[in-house]
Design a protein around this motif. Structure first.
Motif, PDB file in Angstrom:
ATOM      1  N   GLY A 260      23.216 113.679  37.861  1.00 35.87           N
ATOM      2  CA  GLY A 260      22.445 112.960  36.836  1.00 35.87           C
ATOM      3  C   GLY A 260      23.051 113.147  35.453  1.00 35.87           C
ATOM      4  N   LEU A 261      23.468 114.380  35.139  1.00 37.14           N
ATOM      5  CA  LEU A 261      24.072 114.641  33.824  1.00 37.14           C
ATOM      6  C   LEU A 261      25.422 113.933  33.683  1.00 37.14           C
ATOM      7  CD1 LEU A 261      23.217 118.439  33.416  1.00 37.14           C
ATOM      8  CD2 LEU A 261      22.350 116.583  32.011  1.00 37.14           C
TER       9      LEU A 261
ATOM     10  N   PRO B 299      21.818 117.315  42.404  1.00 34.22           N
ATOM     11  CA  PRO B 299      21.355 116.071  41.762  1.00 34.22           C
ATOM     12  C   PRO B 299      21.301 116.178  40.239  1.00 34.22           C
ATOM     13  CG  PRO B 299      19.893 116.675  43.566  1.00 34.22           C
ATOM     14  CD  PRO B 299      20.813 117.820  43.359  1.00 34.22           C
ATOM     15  N   LEU B 300      20.988 117.392  39.714  1.00 36.96           N
ATOM     16  CA  LEU B 300      20.958 117.565  38.265  1.00 36.96           C
ATOM     17  C   LEU B 300      22.362 117.359  37.680  1.00 36.96           C
ATOM     18  CD1 LEU B 300      19.147 118.445  35.831  1.00 36.96           C
ATOM     19  CD2 LEU B 300      19.987 120.753  36.201  1.00 36.96           C
TER      20      LEU B 300
ATOM     21  N   TYR C 187      24.496 128.995  48.087  1.00 35.17           N
ATOM     22  CA  TYR C 187      24.367 127.837  48.976  1.00 35.17           C
ATOM     23  C   TYR C 187      23.164 126.976  48.575  1.00 35.17           C
ATOM     24  CZ  TYR C 187      24.306 124.943  53.139  1.00 35.17           C
ATOM     25  OH  TYR C 187      24.333 123.867  53.990  1.00 35.17           O
ATOM     26  N   TRP C 188      21.953 127.578  48.661  1.00 35.76           N
ATOM     27  CA  TRP C 188      20.761 126.762  48.446  1.00 35.76           C
ATOM     28  C   TRP C 188      20.576 126.358  46.979  1.00 35.76           C
ATOM     29  CZ3 TRP C 188      19.005 124.231  52.279  1.00 35.76           C
ATOM     30  CH2 TRP C 188      19.125 124.752  53.573  1.00 35.76           C
TER      31      TRP C 188
ATOM     32  N   LEU D 246      32.037 123.106  59.010  1.00 39.12           N
ATOM     33  CA  LEU D 246      32.165 121.720  59.485  1.00 39.12           C
ATOM     34  C   LEU D 246      32.833 120.854  58.419  1.00 39.12           C
ATOM     35  CD1 LEU D 246      31.293 119.596  61.706  1.00 39.12           C
ATOM     36  CD2 LEU D 246      29.330 119.158  60.252  1.00 39.12           C
ATOM     37  N   LEU D 247      32.384 121.056  57.175  1.00 40.59           N
ATOM     38  CA  LEU D 247      32.937 120.278  56.053  1.00 40.59           C
ATOM     39  C   LEU D 247      34.442 120.543  55.900  1.00 40.59           C
ATOM     40  CD1 LEU D 247      31.611 118.484  53.812  1.00 40.59           C
ATOM     41  CD2 LEU D 247      31.721 120.485  52.347  1.00 40.59           C
TER      42      LEU D 247
ATOM     43  N   TRP E 241      27.067 122.672  64.577  1.00 43.81           N
ATOM     44  CA  TRP E 241      26.701 121.392  63.953  1.00 43.81           C
ATOM     45  C   TRP E 241      27.570 120.233  64.434  1.00 43.81           C
ATOM     46  CZ3 TRP E 241      22.155 121.775  62.211  1.00 43.81           C
ATOM     47  CH2 TRP E 241      21.717 122.927  61.571  1.00 43.81           C
TER      48      TRP E 241
ATOM     49  N   VAL F 132      22.970 123.540  46.222  1.00 37.30           N
ATOM     50  CA  VAL F 132      22.490 122.316  46.883  1.00 37.30           C
ATOM     51  C   VAL F 132      21.333 121.711  46.092  1.00 37.30           C
ATOM     52  CG1 VAL F 132      21.223 121.490  48.924  1.00 37.30           C
ATOM     53  CG2 VAL F 132      23.268 122.867  49.218  1.00 37.30           C
ATOM     54  N   PHE F 133      20.422 122.584  45.617  1.00 34.85           N
ATOM     55  CA  PHE F 133      19.255 122.106  44.868  1.00 34.85           C
ATOM     56  C   PHE F 133      19.676 121.520  43.517  1.00 34.85           C
ATOM     57  CE2 PHE F 133      15.739 122.962  41.879  1.00 34.85           C
ATOM     58  CZ  PHE F 133      14.772 122.172  42.468  1.00 34.85           C
TER      59      PHE F 133
ATOM     60  N   LEU G  57      16.480 136.058  54.538  1.00 34.11           N
ATOM     61  CA  LEU G  57      17.561 135.262  53.946  1.00 34.11           C
ATOM     62  C   LEU G  57      18.405 136.122  53.001  1.00 34.11           C
ATOM     63  CD1 LEU G  57      18.619 132.349  53.685  1.00 34.11           C
ATOM     64  CD2 LEU G  57      17.110 132.091  51.733  1.00 34.11           C
TER      65      LEU G  57
ATOM     66  N   SER H 130      27.760 125.143  58.441  1.00 29.33           N
ATOM     67  CA  SER H 130      27.781 123.778  57.871  1.00 29.33           C
ATOM     68  C   SER H 130      28.966 123.602  56.919  1.00 29.33           C
ATOM     69  CB  SER H 130      26.457 123.461  57.161  1.00 29.33           C
ATOM     70  OG  SER H 130      26.346 124.191  55.964  1.00 29.33           O
TER      71      SER H 130
ATOM     72  N   ILE I 163      23.820 129.803  59.730  1.00 34.54           N
ATOM     73  CA  ILE I 163      23.896 128.360  59.978  1.00 34.54           C
ATOM     74  C   ILE I 163      24.388 127.631  58.728  1.00 34.54           C
ATOM     75  CG2 ILE I 163      22.213 128.225  61.848  1.00 34.54           C
ATOM     76  CD1 ILE I 163      20.108 127.383  59.755  1.00 34.54           C
ATOM     77  N   GLU I 164      24.133 128.210  57.544  1.00 38.15           N
ATOM     78  CA  GLU I 164      24.634 127.610  56.302  1.00 38.15           C
ATOM     79  C   GLU I 164      26.158 127.676  56.269  1.00 38.15           C
ATOM     80  OE1 GLU I 164      22.234 129.881  56.479  1.00 38.15           O
ATOM     81  OE2 GLU I 164      20.490 129.216  55.332  1.00 38.15           O
TER      82      GLU I 164
END
Lengths: 259, 167
Positions: free
Chosen positions: A22-23, A18-19, A10-11, A64-65, A130, A14-15, A2, A61, A57-58
């Motif tokens: 949430g903030l 949500p943080l 990217y990753w 595609l967006l 995709w 993405v991870f 990787l 994606s 592949i990332e």
């Protein structure tokens, strides 16, 4: 192996998404500010990705967006213009804008159909891997969601037959389009690939429903366990004389009525 | 006005509609698969990978949101630690699954490649679901708010001067 740029650009975004969300929805203003800054930084990290989009592949994606920005923007603005120029009390747009909103929605659908049958998203002639997964997932979800909206308008609404029939048309049209793709394919793709994509998408959607549902149920169990461990709170003691005097004073100050 | 019994019946009907449509889509896919010419798709592997990756993602997201919204009364031990542990256990289980040979086609069989492929598939499907929800309910909202209704007759009444009436 990787590439490090994919981890950082990217990753990790993405991870951390949500943080950031949430903030942003927190009550404290400093947390909201930190959330906004984090979301902007994440967006910059993804946009500034140095490697070409067709090398991973990332990257595909993200391609595609980007490819779908046009039809999505047309649909969003179409709904916005139509909604806020309609006969509602909070309509800030003139009524003459409403037909333009409907035209934008139709343009969005036509744009998507054009991409589907004539111009599959690609880079230098290589099709986006995709695309078929997205289209089959989208059409499957649209059949179910529009069907739900039809039943919802009929059951919960008051004489909403016109609205229900439009939603039913969308659901049926999506179903026919999906079946057409599975049976006939498109100019760029054989129906075999569409069938495989649709079959795989069903497995993915079923798994997502099961896994997400299980995770939510587990979270509810954790909250329930936390509440259960708290025990019954002690009974509240009645006010003493000093506290009663303070409360009476505040009430009389605010109401202008002596006790 | 609906009573509680009606509400339960209505939602049961709506659930039935969704289930019927889902079954219809399955039947259509199975029918076309029976016709042949389908490349090998191991739907069981896809389902298992998707379920585990969704479980990891939802637990991780809930863990991060719990941290972001934490306050002095939050149940951090149960919520944050619970969701984090659940995500870690699911990740280990995913690794075991891939190592034992339950893999999806189209990518290398190492754990990270399998996870990355599944995660992007899942995010693509999530994106498609969000678009379908936005499109359907956006259009429904514009249609529902488009109905012309007569204005409230109370708004057309003028205020009455009681002093004049008394005169």
């Amino acid at each position: 192996m990787l590439a490090p740029t994919l981890i950082w650009q990217y990753w990790l975004p993405v991870f951390l998404l949500p943080l950031g969300i949430g903030l942003v929805i927190a009550k404290e203003s400093n947390r909201r500010l930190a959330g906004k800054v984090l979301l902007i930084l994440l967006a910059i990290a993804i946009i500034a990705q140095p490697s070409p989009l067709d090398t991973s592949i990332e990257g595909w994606s993200l391609h595609l967006l980007i490819s779908l920005i046009g039809p999505i923007a047309a649909m969003l603005f179409g709904v916005w213009f139509t909604l806020f120029s309609g006969p509602i009390p909070v309509a800030p747009l003139p009524r003459s804008v409403r037909p333009f909103g409907f035209i934008l929605m139709i343009l969005s659908a036509a744009w998507f159909a054009w991409m589907l049958f004539e111009a599959r998203p690609s880079i230098d002639g290589v099709g986006n891997p995709w695309w078929q997964h997205f289209v089959t997932s989208f059409l499957t979800a649209l059949v179910v969601v529009a069907g739900f909206a039809t039943a919802f308008a009929l059951i919960m609404g008051d004489s909403r037959f016109k609205e229900a029939s439009v939603m039913a048309s969308i659901s049926i049209a999506s179903f026919i389009l999906l079946i057409y793709l599975l049976a006939e394919g498109t100019t760029s793709d054989d129906p075999v690939f569409w069938r495989s994509a649709s079959w795989g998408a069903l497995g993915d959607l079923g798994g997502m429903l099961f896994g997400s549902g299980l995770a939510l149920m587990l979270f509810i169990t954790f909250v329930w366990l936390g509440e259960k461990r708290m025990g019954v709170p002690d009974p509240v003691e009645p006010l003493n004389e000093q506290e009663t005097a303070i409360v009476s004073d505040i009430i009389s100050t605010n109401t202008g009525v002596d006790e | 006005m609906n009573n509680d019994g009606d509400v339960v019946r209505d939602w049961r009907t709506l659930t039935l509609v969704v289930l019927t449509l889902t079954v219809l889509i399955f039947i259509a896919n199975i029918h076309l698969e029976v016709r042949g010419e389908v490349s090998d798709v191991d739907i069981f592997s896809r389902f298992t990978h998707s379920a585990l990756i969704s479980f990891i993602f939802v637990n991780s997201a809930l863990f991060l949101i719990t941290l972001a919204l934490s306050h002095k009364h939050a149940k951090l031990i149960e919520q944050a630690l619970g969701t984090l542990l659940a995500a870690v256990v699911a990740a280990l289980l995913f690794g075991l699954l891939v190592e034992s040979g339950i893999t999806v086609t189209g990518v290398a069989t190492d754990v990270w490649s399998q996870f990355a492929l599944g995660a992007i598939r899942m995010m693509t499907a999530d994106f498609a679901i969000l678009l379908a929800l936005g499109t359907s309910f956006g259009i429904l909202l514009t249609l529902v708010t488009g109905r012309e209704t007569p204005s409230d007759p109370l708004l057309e009444l003028e205020t009455t001067s009681f002093e004049k009436e008394e005169e």
